[in-house]
Motif scaffolding. Structure first.
Motif, PDB file in Angstrom:
ATOM      1  N   ARG A 302       0.834  -1.209   0.000  1.00  0.00           N
ATOM      2  CA  ARG A 302       0.000   0.000   0.000  1.00  0.00           C
ATOM      3  C   ARG A 302       0.866   1.256   0.000  1.00  0.00           C
ATOM      4  NH1 ARG A 302      -5.237   0.194   1.456  1.00  0.00           N
ATOM      5  NH2 ARG A 302      -6.319  -1.790   1.543  1.00  0.00           N
ATOM      6  N   GLU A 337     -10.332   5.049   8.882  1.00  0.00           N
ATOM      7  CA  GLU A 337      -9.654   3.771   9.060  1.00  0.00           C
ATOM      8  C   GLU A 337      -8.139   3.902   8.971  1.00  0.00           C
ATOM      9  OE1 GLU A 337     -11.384   0.463   7.150  1.00  0.00           O
ATOM     10  OE2 GLU A 337     -13.243   0.763   8.227  1.00  0.00           O
ATOM     11  N   LYS A 350      -5.809  -0.264   8.215  1.00  0.00           N
ATOM     12  CA  LYS A 350      -5.068  -0.306   6.957  1.00  0.00           C
ATOM     13  C   LYS A 350      -4.671   1.117   6.570  1.00  0.00           C
ATOM     14  CE  LYS A 350      -7.906  -4.004   5.101  1.00  0.00           C
ATOM     15  NZ  LYS A 350      -8.872  -4.433   4.103  1.00  0.00           N
ATOM     16  N   HIS A 352      -4.845   3.631   3.967  1.00  0.00           N
ATOM     17  CA  HIS A 352      -5.531   3.783   2.696  1.00  0.00           C
ATOM     18  C   HIS A 352      -4.661   4.534   1.718  1.00  0.00           C
ATOM     19  CE1 HIS A 352      -9.723   2.240   2.849  1.00  0.00           C
ATOM     20  NE2 HIS A 352      -9.185   1.850   3.982  1.00  0.00           N
ATOM     21  N   HIS A 353      -4.811   4.143   0.485  1.00  0.00           N
ATOM     22  CA  HIS A 353      -4.049   4.696  -0.621  1.00  0.00           C
ATOM     23  C   HIS A 353      -3.984   6.218  -0.580  1.00  0.00           C
ATOM     24  CE1 HIS A 353      -3.136   6.079  -4.522  1.00  0.00           C
ATOM     25  NE2 HIS A 353      -3.391   4.972  -5.181  1.00  0.00           N
ATOM     26  N   GLY A 399      -7.803   2.217  -4.180  1.00  0.00           N
ATOM     27  CA  GLY A 399      -6.686   2.914  -4.818  1.00  0.00           C
ATOM     28  C   GLY A 399      -5.566   1.971  -5.263  1.00  0.00           C
ATOM     29  N   PRO A 400      -5.095   1.066  -4.387  1.00  0.00           N
ATOM     30  CA  PRO A 400      -3.989   0.189  -4.790  1.00  0.00           C
ATOM     31  C   PRO A 400      -4.402  -0.891  -5.792  1.00  0.00           C
ATOM     32  CG  PRO A 400      -4.186   0.342  -2.393  1.00  0.00           C
ATOM     33  CD  PRO A 400      -5.414   0.940  -2.955  1.00  0.00           C
ATOM     34  N   GLN A 440     -20.327  -4.503  -3.335  1.00  0.00           N
ATOM     35  CA  GLN A 440     -18.998  -4.607  -3.939  1.00  0.00           C
ATOM     36  C   GLN A 440     -18.685  -6.073  -4.225  1.00  0.00           C
ATOM     37  OE1 GLN A 440     -15.826  -3.001  -1.544  1.00  0.00           O
ATOM     38  NE2 GLN A 440     -14.422  -2.854  -3.274  1.00  0.00           N
ATOM     39  N   LYS A 511     -17.791  -8.292   7.683  1.00  0.00           N
ATOM     40  CA  LYS A 511     -16.896  -7.278   8.262  1.00  0.00           C
ATOM     41  C   LYS A 511     -17.648  -6.569   9.386  1.00  0.00           C
ATOM     42  CE  LYS A 511     -14.625  -2.877   7.444  1.00  0.00           C
ATOM     43  NZ  LYS A 511     -14.194  -1.862   6.505  1.00  0.00           N
ATOM     44  N   ILE A 516     -13.275  -5.935   3.947  1.00  0.00           N
ATOM     45  CA  ILE A 516     -13.810  -6.261   2.619  1.00  0.00           C
ATOM     46  C   ILE A 516     -12.675  -6.736   1.721  1.00  0.00           C
ATOM     47  CG2 ILE A 516     -14.964  -5.341   0.567  1.00  0.00           C
ATOM     48  CD1 ILE A 516     -16.590  -3.543   2.460  1.00  0.00           C
ATOM     49  N   GLU A 517     -11.607  -5.959   1.661  1.00  0.00           N
ATOM     50  CA  GLU A 517     -10.430  -6.395   0.891  1.00  0.00           C
ATOM     51  C   GLU A 517      -9.653  -7.402   1.730  1.00  0.00           C
ATOM     52  OE1 GLU A 517      -9.944  -5.449  -2.159  1.00  0.00           O
ATOM     53  OE2 GLU A 517     -11.350  -3.783  -2.277  1.00  0.00           O
TER      54      GLU A 517
HETATM   55  P1  XMP Z   1     -11.836  -2.698   3.816  1.00  0.00           P
HETATM   56  O1  XMP Z   1     -10.968  -3.712   3.146  1.00  0.00           O
HETATM   57  O2  XMP Z   1     -11.043  -1.736   4.654  1.00  0.00           O
HETATM   58  O3  XMP Z   1     -12.483  -1.842   2.663  1.00  0.00           O
HETATM   59  O4  XMP Z   1     -12.963  -3.305   4.570  1.00  0.00           O
HETATM   60  C1  XMP Z   1     -13.523  -0.907   2.831  1.00  0.00           C
HETATM   61  C2  XMP Z   1     -13.761  -0.229   1.503  1.00  0.00           C
HETATM   62  O5  XMP Z   1     -12.632   0.587   1.182  1.00  0.00           O
HETATM   63  C3  XMP Z   1     -12.058   0.202  -0.056  1.00  0.00           C
HETATM   64  N1  XMP Z   1     -10.620   0.362   0.080  1.00  0.00           N
HETATM   65  C4  XMP Z   1      -9.928   1.417  -0.401  1.00  0.00           C
HETATM   66  N2  XMP Z   1     -10.332   2.495  -1.088  1.00  0.00           N
HETATM   67  N3  XMP Z   1      -8.107   3.281  -1.160  1.00  0.00           N
HETATM   68  C5  XMP Z   1      -9.407   3.409  -1.482  1.00  0.00           C
HETATM   69  O6  XMP Z   1      -9.766   4.395  -2.134  1.00  0.00           O
HETATM   70  C6  XMP Z   1      -7.629   2.221  -0.466  1.00  0.00           C
HETATM   71  O7  XMP Z   1      -6.451   2.106  -0.184  1.00  0.00           O
HETATM   72  C7  XMP Z   1      -8.584   1.243  -0.079  1.00  0.00           C
HETATM   73  N4  XMP Z   1      -8.497   0.081   0.626  1.00  0.00           N
HETATM   74  C8  XMP Z   1      -9.754  -0.438   0.697  1.00  0.00           C
HETATM   75  C9  XMP Z   1     -12.485  -1.238  -0.242  1.00  0.00           C
HETATM   76  O8  XMP Z   1     -12.463  -1.620  -1.603  1.00  0.00           O
HETATM   77  C10 XMP Z   1     -13.881  -1.212   0.347  1.00  0.00           C
HETATM   78  O9  XMP Z   1     -14.802  -0.677  -0.569  1.00  0.00           O
END
Ligand code: XMP
Length: 519
Positions: A302, A337, A350, A352-353, A399-400, A440, A511, A516-517
């Protein structure tokens, strides 16, 4: 960014819960303006005139420890109704002389059934048969503070809903803000309308005008470049900025090589032809692959992708004379987040991008007009900006990109395999009219090779994972229940058409506890 329409507001004191933003969200959905504030900033607040109610969020602190986050007790003497949620309830109990205990045995994570004990303004029309509520706590109030009554209980926590109606102080141990709590909005409805006596004053479509004005004022006569990915968020940002400053916007699409099959080029032409926006397409796939070579750690991936992305922007920006701003489609959930937006302590899940990858010393000023909005609020904005339906209702894409959907190290061959699988999966969802029923859906490539048999030949190939979730905003999610024949057919179709895959699995976790990812 200050909102204008705040002649009455609900303050949400953020103690760092992962879902504090959802509280603001529920209240906005009910048509009332709400604002999130840190415990520190509450102390600095001088004017409480337009504050109609205060909500204390959940959070990772524990009042059973010596040090814990708090607010001054004087806040309770202003005759402003207060609702504590989870940690917020425990803090109220502590400040008013109740007793709180940490208990591994009595902790509650996930669903619990709440039962009515007494009538209350807070719970009008809330209790139903089998009222499921969402819990996430280890500490529990075990002795009621003086002057409080018990309104509801669950099996493991007797003091789940409490009130002191004379002081207008209320507390709930569960999270009414998450969708897994049945009828949770009713708690907020009762609190803000029956108890705080607010009137509806928040309307999203009117925000468009304000955002355009905000961009005009902040950008002034400067130029902006926009990171356009073709997702709803960056597309809405591009259209908003284009409306505000027209030709002074240049959109840059960086092809990381980690996008879905063909998607990037299609989007490039939509923006160029339909919206007549200045767009540049940069093919950077080789450099992304090179930098990601043998990188396995999700956080490292990331960070690498995020940093490289910004670096390329900076390089491109230098080619356009006089660019001062970089626009991004960062949303509320992206920020909470990675690091709590308001500065409260929220555990990092995480990077985020949009946020984690930013270098400390950036040469461009950031402009993020959507950072206080949730996904479906952004969709409403997009609709009013005439964004094409195909982009408007496209599933979120991180983003990633495929970089975090290829688990383990990333190679050109793996990207090809995953693009093929994903393409078949998404096209099948569209043709079966399932796509828009799902929040999604995506495919991921697992770093696992297993044995299979095709014809009379032994195969030893990769496993792909399919994910499809129902959600409202990505903060919580449930897996989507496909009809069995769909799973049979999609598995066949993928194995028969994609070289390199001999096994397909479907992810059925929600979740929390998953995300989700996968990375
Ligand atoms: P997670 O995996 O955190 O994802 O449950 C929640 C939502 O966020 C999206 N997601 C991202 N969107 N940059 C983004 O713009 C990121 O780095 C990123 N990581 C996760 C994921 O697809 C889901 O919709």
């Amino acid at each position: 960014m200050q909102f204008q329409n705040n002649n009455q507001r609900i303050l949400i004191v953020d103690f760092g819960s992962q879902v504090t933003k959802l509280i603001a969200r529920r209240i906005r959905d009910l048509g009332v303006y709400s604002e999130i504030i840190t415990p520190k900033n509450v102390l600095k607040l001088k004017d409480f005139n337009n504050v109609k109610g205060i909500i204390l969020s959940g959070g990772p602190s524990s009042v059973t420890k010596q040090k814990y986050q708090s607010i001054p007790k004087s806040l309770f003497k202003k005759n402003i109704p207060i609702l504590g949620i989870c940690y917020g309830l425990q803090l109220i109990a502590k400040l008013f002389g109740g007793k709180i205990k940490a208990s591994k045995k009595k902790r509650e994570f996930g669903r619990a059934i709440v039962v009515k004990k007494k009538k209350s303004l807070l719970t009008q029309k809330f209790f139903k048969k089998n009222n499921f509520v969402w819990m996430s706590h280890e500490d529990a109030v075990v002795k009621l503070p003086k002057g409080f009554k018990v309104i509801g209980e669950t099996k493991n926590s007797r003091l789940t809903i409490i009130e002191n109606s004379a002081l207008k102080i209320y507390g709930v141990q569960f999270h009414p803000e998450v969708t897994h709590t049945n009828n949770g909005s009713q708690i907020f409805r009762n609190f803000i309308f029956s108890i705080c006596k607010t009137k509806k004053n928040w309307n999203l479509t009117s925000q468009k005008k304000r955002l355009i004005e905000f961009i005009k004022k902040n950008v002034n006569k400067e130029k902006v470049i926009c990171a356009l990915s073709g997702g709803v968020d960056s597309s809405v940002v591009a259209l908003l900025i284009n409306k505000a400053i027209k030709k002074r916007l240049t959109c840059i699409m960086v092809d990381t090589g980690l996008m879905r099959k063909n998607e990037f080029r299609d989007i490039f032409y939509i923006f160029k032809k339909k919206y007549k926006i200045n767009v540049r397409l940069i093919n950077a796939s080789n450099i992304f692959l090179q930098k990601l070579k043998n990188v396995v750690n999700p956080e490292k991936k990331r960070k690498i992708i995020g940093k490289l992305f910004i670096k390329i922007f900076e390089k491109e920006s230098k080619k356009i004379k006089g660019v001062k701003f970089l626009a991004q489609g960062t949303l509320y959930p992206d920020i909470i987040e990675s690091k709590s937006y308001t500065g409260s302590k929220s555990s990092k899940i995480k990077s985020h991008h949009n946020v984690g990858g930013l270098p400390k010393k950036m040469n461009l000023k950031l402009i993020e007009p959507l950072k206080e909005f949730f996904k479906d609020e952004v969709r409403l904005l997009g609709k009013s900006l005439n964004l094409s339906k195909n982009i408007l209702y496209r599933h979120p894409f991180p983003g990633p990109g495929l970089g975090i959907r290829i688990i383990g190290n990333i190679t050109k061959e793996k990207v090809r395999i995953l693009q093929e699988v994903d393409d078949i999966y998404i096209k099948e969802l569209i043709s079966r009219k399932l796509y828009h029923k799902i929040w999604q859906a995506y495919a991921a490539l697992l770093p696992v090779k297993t044995v299979g048999v095709m014809g009379d030949t032994r195969t030893y190939e990769y496993t792909c994972l399919l994910r499809a979730v129902k959600s409202e905003d990505g903060m919580t999610a449930d897996y989507f229940s496909f009809p069995k024949d769909f799973l049979d057919e999609i598995s066949n179709k993928i194995v028969n058409n994609v070289n390199g895959i001999n096994r397909v699995v479907y992810d059925i976790t929600s979740k929390p506890p998953s995300t989700i990812e996968l990375e």
